[in-house]
Design a protein around this motif. Structure first.
Motif, PDB file in Angstrom:
ATOM      1  N   ASN A  61      47.546  61.526 -35.430  1.00  0.00           N
ATOM      2  CA  ASN A  61      47.150  59.995 -35.698  1.00  0.00           C
ATOM      3  C   ASN A  61      48.343  59.381 -36.307  1.00  0.00           C
ATOM      4  N   ARG A  62      48.843  60.048 -37.347  1.00  0.00           N
ATOM      5  CA  ARG A  62      49.806  59.392 -37.969  1.00  0.00           C
ATOM      6  C   ARG A  62      51.401  59.047 -37.287  1.00  0.00           C
ATOM      7  N   GLU A  63      51.367  60.106 -36.267  1.00  0.00           N
ATOM      8  CA  GLU A  63      52.537  60.138 -35.436  1.00  0.00           C
ATOM      9  C   GLU A  63      52.330  58.852 -34.570  1.00  0.00           C
ATOM     10  N   TYR A  64      51.374  58.488 -34.058  1.00  0.00           N
ATOM     11  CA  TYR A  64      50.799  57.365 -33.415  1.00  0.00           C
ATOM     12  C   TYR A  64      50.826  56.213 -33.935  1.00  0.00           C
ATOM     13  N   ALA A  65      50.437  56.290 -35.284  1.00  0.00           N
ATOM     14  CA  ALA A  65      50.385  54.860 -36.109  1.00  0.00           C
ATOM     15  C   ALA A  65      51.791  54.684 -36.416  1.00  0.00           C
ATOM     16  N   PHE A  75      60.244  46.756 -34.521  1.00  0.00           N
ATOM     17  CA  PHE A  75      61.108  47.654 -35.162  1.00  0.00           C
ATOM     18  C   PHE A  75      61.756  48.455 -33.956  1.00  0.00           C
ATOM     19  N   ASN A  76      61.153  48.767 -32.806  1.00  0.00           N
ATOM     20  CA  ASN A  76      61.367  49.342 -31.607  1.00  0.00           C
ATOM     21  C   ASN A  76      62.234  50.818 -32.021  1.00  0.00           C
ATOM     22  N   LEU A  77      62.050  51.482 -32.936  1.00  0.00           N
ATOM     23  CA  LEU A  77      62.545  52.617 -33.549  1.00  0.00           C
ATOM     24  C   LEU A  77      61.970  53.995 -33.046  1.00  0.00           C
ATOM     25  N   VAL A  78      60.568  53.928 -32.465  1.00  0.00           N
ATOM     26  CA  VAL A  78      59.814  55.194 -32.330  1.00  0.00           C
ATOM     27  C   VAL A  78      59.547  55.367 -30.850  1.00  0.00           C
ATOM     28  N   PRO A  79      60.053  56.401 -30.297  1.00  0.00           N
ATOM     29  CA  PRO A  79      59.931  56.824 -28.722  1.00  0.00           C
ATOM     30  C   PRO A  79      58.443  56.609 -28.431  1.00  0.00           C
ATOM     31  N   THR A  80      58.084  56.071 -27.213  1.00  0.00           N
ATOM     32  CA  THR A  80      56.719  55.816 -27.004  1.00  0.00           C
ATOM     33  C   THR A  80      55.943  56.991 -26.948  1.00  0.00           C
ATOM     34  N   THR A  81      55.052  56.878 -27.528  1.00  0.00           N
ATOM     35  CA  THR A  81      53.935  57.639 -28.195  1.00  0.00           C
ATOM     36  C   THR A  81      52.857  57.614 -27.705  1.00  0.00           C
ATOM     37  N   VAL A 151      53.910  63.089 -41.496  1.00  0.00           N
ATOM     38  CA  VAL A 151      53.480  63.215 -42.728  1.00  0.00           C
ATOM     39  C   VAL A 151      54.100  61.786 -43.191  1.00  0.00           C
ATOM     40  N   CYS A 152      53.310  60.614 -42.782  1.00  0.00           N
ATOM     41  CA  CYS A 152      53.860  59.241 -43.298  1.00  0.00           C
ATOM     42  C   CYS A 152      52.250  58.735 -43.992  1.00  0.00           C
ATOM     43  N   PHE A 153      52.476  57.582 -44.327  1.00  0.00           N
ATOM     44  CA  PHE A 153      51.203  56.604 -44.797  1.00  0.00           C
ATOM     45  C   PHE A 153      50.302  57.208 -45.683  1.00  0.00           C
ATOM     46  N   HIS A 154      50.802  57.971 -46.457  1.00  0.00           N
ATOM     47  CA  HIS A 154      50.147  58.611 -47.614  1.00  0.00           C
ATOM     48  C   HIS A 154      49.813  57.391 -48.487  1.00  0.00           C
ATOM     49  N   GLN A 155      48.790  57.393 -49.318  1.00  0.00           N
ATOM     50  CA  GLN A 155      48.402  56.168 -50.209  1.00  0.00           C
ATOM     51  C   GLN A 155      49.261  56.486 -51.520  1.00  0.00           C
ATOM     52  N   GLU A 156      49.833  57.572 -51.711  1.00  0.00           N
ATOM     53  CA  GLU A 156      50.433  57.765 -53.149  1.00  0.00           C
ATOM     54  C   GLU A 156      51.923  57.353 -52.477  1.00  0.00           C
TER      55      GLU A 156
END
Length: 231
Positions: A61-65, A75-81, A151-156
């Motif tokens: 989910n985080r990869e897709y987010a 940004f156009n930085l992440v390959p199509t997911t 491993v992105c978008f953590h609240q901390e």
């Protein structure tokens, strides 16, 4: 939906190998009946290893987010997911990028290339805890993309990256424009099925803080600033 997205979303996956250096099951696959044959990366949720600070079974989910925010924020930085079913169950499927093998990615990653500034800003927004040199994908045209955003978008605040060369530098007008664009997004409706309400609130807070300070963040003195290994 463009042709690449449509193929990645719907074509049958034929697994052809595994990336052995990845910490979670990361499979290379081809898309059936594509001409030329398209390659993708497939990460099934069932093969995700539990992490102490992230909920089980939601790295995909985080990869897709990350891809979604990259697209919505221009940004156009992440390959199509995409998120979809595959031979080993539901997971993340991402466009394979053919990188320039002649490029020294460590040297490039320590440079002041404006594409890296953009990625550093993106990482600060998504709170990337694992930006390594090996996650910098530079193709034969010199275009940079980033991968491995599970491993992105953590609240901390957990930002760990090899891209600290911009720390403390003032944002350019273009970077402020990017921040304003993501600040105007309806984050709740866009990410409600991918992230927790606390994580979405923290995402909004990071964007607001970056707009307030108008400069790249410095490393924290409370945790390692660089992921290990860095490559």
């Amino acid at each position: 939906m463009n042709k690449t997205s449509e193929a990645i979303k719907s074509a049958n996956l034929i697994v052809i190998g595994r990336l052995v250096d990845a910490s979670n099951a990361t499979l290379q696959a081809t898309l059936e009946n594509t001409d030329p044959v398209m390659k993708v990366i497939y990460k099934p949720v069932l093969e995700e290893k539990p992490l102490w600070d992230f909920a089980d079974g939601n790295l995909a989910n985080r990869e897709y987010a990350a891809y979604l925010l990259s697209e919505l924020g221009d940004f156009n930085l992440v390959p199509t997911t995409v998120l979809r079913e595959g031979p080993f169950g539901f997971g993340m499927v991402q466009e394979w990028i053919e990188i320039d093998e002649e490029l020294d990615v460590v040297d490039f990653g320590q440079s002041n290339d404006p594409q890296l500034r953009k990625l550093a800003l993106f990482d600060a927004i998504i709170n990337n805890t694992d930006r390594k040199f090996g996650h910098l994908l530079v193709d034969h045209d010199g275009k940079l993309r980033g991968c491995d955003h599970g491993v992105c978008f953590h609240q901390e605040n957990k930002l760990r990256t090899v891209l600290w060369q911009f720390a403390g530098e003032q944002f350019t007008a273009e970077e402020i424009e990017l921040l304003n664009k993501v600040n105007k997004l309806d984050l709740d409706s866009s990410f409600a099925e991918l992230l927790t309400s606390a994580e979405i609130s923290a995402l909004s807070g990071r964007i607001a803080n970056l707009l307030a300070v108008r400069q790249f963040p410095f490393p924290s003195d409370e945790w390692p600033a660089i992921p290990w290994p860095p490559v």
